[in-house]
Design a protein around this motif. Sequence first.
Motif, short mmCIF file in Angstrom:
data_model
loop_
_atom_site.label_atom_id
_atom_site.label_comp_id
_atom_site.label_asym_id
_atom_site.label_seq_id
_atom_site.Cartn_x
_atom_site.Cartn_y
_atom_site.Cartn_z
N LEU A 8 0.87 -1.19 0.00
CA LEU A 8 0.00 0.00 0.00
C LEU A 8 0.89 1.22 0.00
O LEU A 8 1.85 1.31 0.78
CB LEU A 8 -0.86 0.06 1.26
CG LEU A 8 -2.19 -0.64 1.30
CD1 LEU A 8 -2.94 -0.14 2.52
CD2 LEU A 8 -3.01 -0.48 0.04
N HIS A 9 0.58 2.17 -0.88
CA HIS A 9 1.35 3.41 -0.98
C HIS A 9 0.51 4.51 -0.33
O HIS A 9 -0.60 4.79 -0.76
CB HIS A 9 1.63 3.69 -2.45
CG HIS A 9 2.46 4.91 -2.69
ND1 HIS A 9 3.83 4.90 -2.71
CD2 HIS A 9 2.09 6.19 -2.93
CE1 HIS A 9 4.28 6.12 -2.96
NE2 HIS A 9 3.25 6.93 -3.10
N VAL A 10 1.07 5.13 0.70
CA VAL A 10 0.31 6.09 1.51
C VAL A 10 0.92 7.48 1.33
O VAL A 10 2.03 7.75 1.80
CB VAL A 10 0.36 5.65 2.99
CG1 VAL A 10 -0.42 6.64 3.85
CG2 VAL A 10 -0.20 4.23 3.15
N ASP A 11 0.21 8.36 0.63
CA ASP A 11 0.72 9.69 0.29
C ASP A 11 0.41 10.69 1.39
O ASP A 11 -0.74 11.08 1.59
CB ASP A 11 0.08 10.18 -1.01
CG ASP A 11 0.69 9.53 -2.23
OD1 ASP A 11 1.93 9.43 -2.28
OD2 ASP A 11 -0.07 9.12 -3.13
N VAL A 12 1.45 11.12 2.06
CA VAL A 12 1.29 12.09 3.15
C VAL A 12 1.72 13.47 2.64
O VAL A 12 2.87 13.64 2.26
CB VAL A 12 2.13 11.67 4.37
CG1 VAL A 12 2.02 12.69 5.49
CG2 VAL A 12 1.72 10.27 4.85
N VAL A 48 8.54 3.69 -9.12
CA VAL A 48 8.13 4.82 -9.96
C VAL A 48 6.70 5.20 -9.56
O VAL A 48 5.83 4.34 -9.40
CB VAL A 48 8.23 4.47 -11.46
CG1 VAL A 48 7.59 5.55 -12.33
CG2 VAL A 48 9.70 4.29 -11.85
N ASP A 49 6.49 6.51 -9.41
CA ASP A 49 5.23 7.01 -8.85
C ASP A 49 4.71 8.19 -9.68
O ASP A 49 5.38 9.21 -9.79
CB ASP A 49 5.49 7.46 -7.40
CG ASP A 49 4.24 7.92 -6.67
OD1 ASP A 49 3.12 7.70 -7.18
OD2 ASP A 49 4.40 8.48 -5.57
N GLY A 50 3.50 8.01 -10.24
CA GLY A 50 2.85 9.09 -10.97
C GLY A 50 2.57 8.73 -12.42
O GLY A 50 3.48 8.42 -13.19
ZN ZN Z 1 3.22 8.89 -3.82
#
Ligand code: ZN
Length: 211
Positions: free
Chosen positions: A34-38, A170-172
């Motif tokens: 799980l990727h959690v964007d803070v 890689v993110d986005g």
């Molecule tokens: Zn992110």
Amino acid sequence: MHKHKVQIAASILSADFGELNKDIKSVEDKVDLLHVDVMDGHFVPNLTFGAPVVKCIKTKLPMICHLMVENPEDLIDDFAAAGAGGISFHQEVAPHMNRLVERIKSLRMKAGVAINPATPVWTLEDIVDELDFVLVMSVNPGFGGQEFIPEALEKVALLREMSPDLSIEVDGGVNEKTAAKIIEAGANILVSGSYIFSSKNRADAIKNLRG
Ligand code: ZN
Ligand code: DX5
């Protein structure tokens, strides 16, 4: 070719925050992380959530927190206590990367550094051997659903050259059109938010990402 197998991280930024645990359940047995964007509203022009929300997430998956914040040093302990399995902070706000990496690792979490699209790979040259992963941003951080910046592929390839065994995330803008190129360039963790959560069939979407 590097030895890692491809892993998929679902970014809960695109989940329904009012039904967070339900949305997470819907992908839980299909993704690896799980990727959690803070986001703090300072480093990026958007606000999401902090450690108290992460503490309420019920999941068997490792929660890897991507801190898009100006002061990551203030949050590491709180996220560890909330159950995070890993933390990445941004190179752009960290003059003492080594100190943060040591702190994250001492709390038994995976440690990663994230770089914005405009940040060159060589800024990580002296720290890369100490990292569990590097996160290459392929959009300017702050929002889901943006378009993939193709220059990120070259950065992934350079990083792979720099460190053959490194975990590269890689993110986005990761979707069925961009995933194969990203893996080909040498990345082994794909973060995906809007593509997974807006798909009618999330299981199929995740399969498409694995190629
Ligand atoms: Zn992110
Ligand atoms: C953007 C975040 C990403 C975001 C990706 O600042 O770091 O993790 O959720 O969203 P998509 O997959 O929609 O580009």
